[in-house]
Every structure is written in structure tokens, then in C-alpha cells.
Scaffold this motif. Sequence first.
Motif, PDB file in Angstrom:
ATOM      1  N   UNK A   1       0.849  -1.191   0.000  1.00 30.08           N
ATOM      2  CA  UNK A   1       0.000   0.000   0.000  1.00 30.08           C
ATOM      3  C   UNK A   1       0.891   1.250   0.000  1.00 30.08           C
ATOM      4  N   UNK A   2       0.572   2.236  -0.805  1.00 29.40           N
ATOM      5  CA  UNK A   2       1.453   3.402  -0.925  1.00 29.40           C
ATOM      6  C   UNK A   2       1.333   4.411   0.217  1.00 29.40           C
ATOM      7  N   UNK A   3       0.231   4.344   0.972  1.00 30.49           N
ATOM      8  CA  UNK A   3      -0.011   5.330   2.024  1.00 30.49           C
ATOM      9  C   UNK A   3      -0.261   4.619   3.347  1.00 30.49           C
ATOM     10  N   UNK A   4       0.341   5.127   4.408  1.00 27.34           N
ATOM     11  CA  UNK A   4       0.089   4.608   5.752  1.00 27.34           C
ATOM     12  C   UNK A   4       0.126   5.776   6.724  1.00 27.34           C
ATOM     13  N   UNK A   5      -0.663   5.689   7.771  1.00 26.49           N
ATOM     14  CA  UNK A   5      -0.685   6.739   8.792  1.00 26.49           C
ATOM     15  C   UNK A   5      -1.241   6.140  10.070  1.00 26.49           C
ATOM     16  N   UNK A   6      -1.068   6.833  11.177  1.00 28.91           N
ATOM     17  CA  UNK A   6      -1.578   6.300  12.435  1.00 28.91           C
ATOM     18  C   UNK A   6      -1.149   7.139  13.616  1.00 28.91           C
TER      19      UNK A   6
ATOM     20  N   UNK B   1      -3.676   2.632   2.932  1.00 33.24           N
ATOM     21  CA  UNK B   1      -4.670   3.127   1.973  1.00 33.24           C
ATOM     22  C   UNK B   1      -4.148   3.156   0.544  1.00 33.24           C
ATOM     23  N   UNK B   2      -5.112   3.137  -0.387  1.00 39.43           N
ATOM     24  CA  UNK B   2      -4.888   3.330  -1.820  1.00 39.43           C
ATOM     25  C   UNK B   2      -5.653   4.567  -2.274  1.00 39.43           C
ATOM     26  N   UNK B   3      -5.258   5.115  -3.422  1.00 45.07           N
ATOM     27  CA  UNK B   3      -5.966   6.267  -3.960  1.00 45.07           C
ATOM     28  C   UNK B   3      -6.945   5.855  -5.058  1.00 45.07           C
ATOM     29  N   UNK B   4      -7.318   4.599  -5.081  1.00 44.72           N
ATOM     30  CA  UNK B   4      -8.347   4.125  -6.010  1.00 44.72           C
ATOM     31  C   UNK B   4      -9.223   3.119  -5.275  1.00 44.72           C
ATOM     32  N   UNK B   5     -10.493   3.000  -5.673  1.00 42.55           N
ATOM     33  CA  UNK B   5     -11.369   2.036  -4.998  1.00 42.55           C
ATOM     34  C   UNK B   5     -10.983   0.607  -5.375  1.00 42.55           C
ATOM     35  N   UNK B   6     -10.771  -0.212  -4.369  1.00 43.20           N
ATOM     36  CA  UNK B   6     -10.356  -1.592  -4.608  1.00 43.20           C
ATOM     37  C   UNK B   6     -10.598  -2.401  -3.343  1.00 43.20           C
ATOM     38  N   UNK B   7     -11.154  -3.588  -3.524  1.00 43.08           N
ATOM     39  CA  UNK B   7     -11.346  -4.463  -2.369  1.00 43.08           C
ATOM     40  C   UNK B   7      -9.986  -5.031  -1.958  1.00 43.08           C
ATOM     41  N   UNK B   8      -9.587  -4.735  -0.724  1.00 44.21           N
ATOM     42  CA  UNK B   8      -8.286  -5.173  -0.240  1.00 44.21           C
ATOM     43  C   UNK B   8      -8.332  -6.647   0.169  1.00 44.21           C
ATOM     44  N   UNK B   9      -7.345  -7.405  -0.258  1.00 46.84           N
ATOM     45  CA  UNK B   9      -7.299  -8.828   0.037  1.00 46.84           C
ATOM     46  C   UNK B   9      -6.587  -9.140   1.335  1.00 46.84           C
ATOM     47  N   UNK B  10      -6.210 -10.410   1.484  1.00 42.99           N
ATOM     48  CA  UNK B  10      -5.605 -10.875   2.730  1.00 42.99           C
ATOM     49  C   UNK B  10      -4.205 -10.315   2.949  1.00 42.99           C
ATOM     50  N   UNK B  11      -3.450 -10.126   1.854  1.00 41.02           N
ATOM     51  CA  UNK B  11      -2.058  -9.701   2.025  1.00 41.02           C
ATOM     52  C   UNK B  11      -1.921  -8.367   2.756  1.00 41.02           C
TER      53      UNK B  11
END
Length: 284
Positions: A26-31, A120-130
Motif C-alpha cells: 500500500x502506498x499510504x500509511x498513517x496512524x 490506503x490506496x488512492x483508487x477504490x479496490x477491495x483489499x485482500x488478505x495480504x
Amino acid sequence: MQGESGSNDSADVRAALSRLRRASGLPVAFGGLLAGTGRYRINELSGTASAALRGLHIHHGNGLGGKAAAQSRPFAVADYHSSPAISHEYDAAVDAEGLRSVLAVPVIVRRRVRGVLYGALRRPLRLGDRPLTAAMEAARELEQALLLQDEAARLLSVARQPTAADPAMWEEVREAHGALRALAQRIADPVLRREMLAACGRLAAASSGRSGGAGGSEGAPALAPREVDVLACVASGATNAEAAQRLGLRPETVKGYLASSMRKLGAHSRMQAVIAARRAGLLP
């Protein structure tokens, strides 16, 4: 970090976000961590294009992260803005960053949610197990780091307490000293590590009535830090194998450090070495 979390935690959160991005793709992470009753402050960003998310307070139960915190489990949405599964108090910040597909994982320490990590991603996509698995592993890594910070703080509080002549009190001090030295090698933050080792020096100095924090009297044998670590474990009754496990060393390495410290101290047994180290102000 503000609120319940200290400045030492920021590096641990950044490391967890870096691992999350690297392992998940994933290209974006925050917390961020707990910043008061029922709220978490987002103040670590990785891969973001703006500061829209920085400083955002996530309230328990609100939005994706608040839901993950309230239910103590991860959640993901394929399109944050249109998802009916979450409330939308934070849409403006999420939209400003251009995020669509988002996951959130709670950070849980001793059954208490201490923070939230997002990917997060900047496009709509169902995120899988990985990506979910990667985010959960990053959260577990952060949980272990926070546990270490908690234990270090507890032991430092013991180290700062005035000591007494009571033998039982000294045994507790010696246990704290050994645990502090073992933990110091596992703490990534250099400031906290130095503070822990300084506390060890104060404990050792107090054992012979000396002041100061370095430990060791003038003319005392110069033991390497790892030799002192091993002797501190031996003083608590640990075997070579147990000392190796505590210090993250091989049993053969522990045996070598013990032999060299015995030689420097002129001792012929493990306990003679411990006694000599205490007399020299190297151990409490």
C-alpha cells in the motif's frame, strides 16, 4: 506524541508504518496512539501527499479507525467515501488526501487499545488478505515495542525510588537492575536507552554509598557493558541459557563474557565474580 503516549513512541509508530507499507504494497500509511479518553491522534504519516490527516483526532467508534478501536479488530472498506459500514465524520480529511480504499488495525496492549494504524490506496479496490495481514503484523510489532516502553518506565520508577537497608528491598532493586540492563539492549530509542543505563549506574553506585550515576569506583576493573549485563543476570540466579535468552545472545557467548569478567575481577566462580562486581560498584 502527546497525551498518554510519550515522545519515545513516535519512532516506533514510524517504524510500524514503514513495515506496513513495505509488506502490504500500500502506498499510504498513517496512524497514532491514544491521546486522551476515547480518542486517538493521527500524527505520523508515510507516503501522504499533504498534511490533511496530521493532527486528526479519531474518536472511539467514529469512522473506520474508531470502529476498529471500538471493536478491537481490523476493518477495511473498498471506497471510504461511499461506504455504508462506517460513519463519515472524517470524510473531508480523507478526501483532501485523495484516499479511497482504506484499512484500519487497532494496536492493543494488555487488552487495551492504544492506537490505530491505517493503510490506503488512492483508487477504490477491495483489499485482500495480504495487506490486512501485513497491517496486523505491523500492529503486533508496535504492540511489542509499547510493551517494552511500559516495562522500561516501570523499572525506571523502581530505580528512582530511595533504597533501604532492608535485604528484601535490595533484592528487588537488584532484580530491577538486571531487568533494566536486559531491556536496554532491546530499546530502539537512544535517549530512553541512555536513561535506563544511567539508572543502572545510580543503582550500582547506591549499593556502596557512592553518589553519581556511572557506577564503579576509581581503580575498579573495566568491564565491558555486555560483561556487566551477564553478571547482572547471574546475580539474579539465571543460568547461562537463561541469561542468553534474556539478553538475546548465544549461551556460548554468555559463557565467554562470564569467563572474561571473572578473569578481570580475579574471581574463580560465578558468585565470586558477582560479589567482586558489587564491591567495585558495578552491580547493586
